[in-house]
Design a protein around this motif. Structure first.
Motif, PDB file in Angstrom:
ATOM      1  N   SER A  68       9.120  30.387  18.781  1.00  0.00           N
ATOM      2  CA  SER A  68       9.082  31.385  19.853  1.00  0.00           C
ATOM      3  C   SER A  68       9.564  32.764  19.396  1.00  0.00           C
ATOM      4  O   SER A  68       9.638  33.674  20.219  1.00  0.00           O
ATOM      5  CB  SER A  68       9.941  30.916  21.034  1.00  0.00           C
ATOM      6  N   ASN A  69       9.891  32.910  18.133  1.00  0.00           N
ATOM      7  CA  ASN A  69      10.329  34.203  17.617  1.00  0.00           C
ATOM      8  C   ASN A  69       9.547  34.557  16.355  1.00  0.00           C
ATOM      9  O   ASN A  69       8.950  33.688  15.713  1.00  0.00           O
ATOM     10  CB  ASN A  69      11.828  34.170  17.282  1.00  0.00           C
ATOM     11  N   ALA A  70       9.590  35.825  16.008  1.00  0.00           N
ATOM     12  CA  ALA A  70       8.923  36.277  14.790  1.00  0.00           C
ATOM     13  C   ALA A  70       9.613  35.715  13.566  1.00  0.00           C
ATOM     14  O   ALA A  70      10.843  35.611  13.519  1.00  0.00           O
ATOM     15  CB  ALA A  70       8.922  37.801  14.738  1.00  0.00           C
ATOM     16  N   HIS A  71       8.827  35.338  12.569  1.00  0.00           N
ATOM     17  CA  HIS A  71       9.404  34.939  11.296  1.00  0.00           C
ATOM     18  C   HIS A  71       9.897  36.168  10.547  1.00  0.00           C
ATOM     19  O   HIS A  71      10.912  36.119   9.859  1.00  0.00           O
ATOM     20  CB  HIS A  71       8.372  34.195  10.454  1.00  0.00           C
ATOM     21  N   VAL A  72       9.161  37.253  10.706  1.00  0.00           N
ATOM     22  CA  VAL A  72       9.561  38.545  10.142  1.00  0.00           C
ATOM     23  C   VAL A  72       9.271  39.612  11.179  1.00  0.00           C
ATOM     24  O   VAL A  72       8.185  39.635  11.775  1.00  0.00           O
ATOM     25  CB  VAL A  72       8.794  38.877   8.845  1.00  0.00           C
ATOM     26  N   THR A  73      10.242  40.488  11.414  1.00  0.00           N
ATOM     27  CA  THR A  73      10.044  41.635  12.293  1.00  0.00           C
ATOM     28  C   THR A  73       9.958  42.892  11.431  1.00  0.00           C
ATOM     29  O   THR A  73      10.878  43.181  10.656  1.00  0.00           O
ATOM     30  CB  THR A  73      11.199  41.773  13.296  1.00  0.00           C
ATOM     31  N   VAL A  74       8.859  43.609  11.574  1.00  0.00           N
ATOM     32  CA  VAL A  74       8.657  44.846  10.824  1.00  0.00           C
ATOM     33  C   VAL A  74       8.833  46.015  11.787  1.00  0.00           C
ATOM     34  O   VAL A  74       8.191  46.050  12.845  1.00  0.00           O
ATOM     35  CB  VAL A  74       7.261  44.896  10.178  1.00  0.00           C
TER      36      VAL A  74
END
Length: 430
Positions: A68-74
């Motif tokens: 439910s969350n990003a693996h990587v946030t850019v």
């Protein structure tokens, strides 16, 4: 010349079996055997049950994060406005940046996001909410949201002014599918007299349960274009949500993702966000294994007590067997079999009980919760809704190897004492 019998010959097993079945009148050895057996069984059961819960908790925790969350946030480093001094971290070219990041090998999904914190109000109740602005197509690719544990409504209704909310928010504000929720943002419309709060009502079309209390209790998904209007992000996004094929190895892709995103881009991985908790889990796992290993050792020491009593009570028998030609090695193996058999039987019984506990942990936990009157597990503290357990072959084998190894090692010392007993001294007072 008589042929020397092989080690662990049938007669050695026969003698050991007779000693294990010794009656209470012969020294109470059978009672000590049962105490040793129960101790080993409970220790191995506790070790396997703890390892299963540990593995299940980590798997569930990581799965809810990755699902439910990003693996990587850019996100962008931003540019400072010379007039106001504020740093603008929005991404105006988010579509082009997302396309470049999407082409990085190992990246499976890239979604532009608009994020903001607001106050939600309905039915006279208020709740703090974190809004994620995302397109309907991208929302449908989030595993724990599109395919949650439980859901109400239809995710296909998401769009326009229809939003998706977590089950915790719906429960807190007494909402259901079709109801309206008012969102209040302090960063609203800019007027000649300053910025006035923005208040707008949205219809709830979908209620999800992602499996993590903190997500279900705070998260709302809003259509991307609507979020741009609501948070004054005209033509821009706040960040990119990136999913990869191998989340556990995400650090290998960071340099490539940043190169594709651009010179002013930064990245924040799920391991960065939850690294402290994961390290705490790892430390706790190691400490618990050491503590329970000591428990297994204490249980194995009961075998020593039983064997010492057995050697003492069977001194006359040992002397007779030695005078009949039984070697020191044969005597050692007889008493080693006595101790090892107890360890093997206790290990097998404890392994079975531990595996059964892990498999049927849900009904067992429900029964315990019922007996205690409820409230045994607080999701607000633990983050997940139930006590999970996951049997892993490596954990079971390590527990069995530890128990058997300790049982065999502690058995050697009293067995050697019996083997080195002088037959003359053993028969002197008989």
């Amino acid at each position: 010349m008589a042929r020397k019998p092989a080690p662990f010959a049938p007669f050695e097993w026969m003698i050991a079996w007779r000693y294990l079945r010794a009656k209470r009148a012969e020294g109470g050895v059978s009672v000590m055997t049962w105490i040793s057996l129960v101790g080993i069984t409970l220790a191995v059961f506790a070790l396997i049950a703890t390892l299963a819960v540990r593995s299940g908790f980590r798997t569930e925790f990581v799965d809810t994060i990755l699902g439910s969350n990003a693996h990587v946030t850019v996100y962008s480093g931003g540019e400072r406005d010379a007039a106001t001094g504020r740093v603008d971290r929005s991404i105006p070219d988010y579509a082009e940046m997302a396309e470049r990041v999407r082409e990085v090998p190992g990246v499976t999904r890239v979604a532009p996001l608009v994020k903001g914190q607001v106050m939600g109000t309905a039915n006279g109740r208020n709740s703090g909410i974190e809004v994620f602005g995302i397109s309907p197509d991208d929302l449908a690719t989030i595993p724990r949201i599109a395919d949650p544990e439980t859901a109400q409504g239809d995710i296909a209704s998401f769009g326009g002014e229809t939003i998706a909310v977590g089950s915790g928010i719906a429960r807190e504000l007494d909402l259901t599918v079709g109801d309206d929720i008012r969102l209040i943002s302090p960063d609203g419309v800019k007027t000649a007299f300053g910025t006035s709060p923005r208040v707008k009502a949205y219809e709830i079309g979908y209620i999800f349960t992602a499996g993590r209390y903190d997500i279900d209790r705070t998260r709302v998904y809003m259509p991307f274009e609507e979020a741009q209007l609501y948070f004054n992000r005209d033509g821009a996004a706040d960040e990119l949500e990136v999913m990869v094929e191998e989340p556990e190895e995400v650090e290998r892709l960071i340099s490539e993702i940043l190169a594709a995103a651009g010179a002013n881009a930064y990245a924040w991985t799920w391991q960065d966000a939850s690294g402290g908790f994961l390290r705490a889990l790892e430390i706790e796992d190691n400490v618990m294994f050491i503590i329970l290993s000591i428990l297994v050792l204490i249980a194995a020491m009961n075998i020593v007590s039983g064997l010492i009593m057995l050697v003492k009570n069977k001194g006359r028998d040992i002397g007779i067997l030695r005078t009949m030609g039984l070697t020191e090695g044969a005597v050692l193996r007889v008493f080693f079999i006595c101790g090892a058999f107890t360890g093997i039987l206790g290990t097998v019984a404890g392994t079975v009980l531990g595996c059964v506990f892990a498999i049927y942990i849900d009904p067992i936990f429900s029964f315990v919760n019922y007996i205690m009157g409820g409230g045994v597990w607080d999701p607000a503290v633990r983050g997940i809704y139930a006590l999970p357990a996951e049997l892993q072959l490596g954990d079971v084998l390590s527990a069995m190897a530890l128990s058997l190894g300790l049982s065999f090692v502690v058995t050697i010392f009293p067995a050697r004492r019996a083997a080195r007993m002088n037959p003359v001294e053993a028969l002197r007072y008989e």
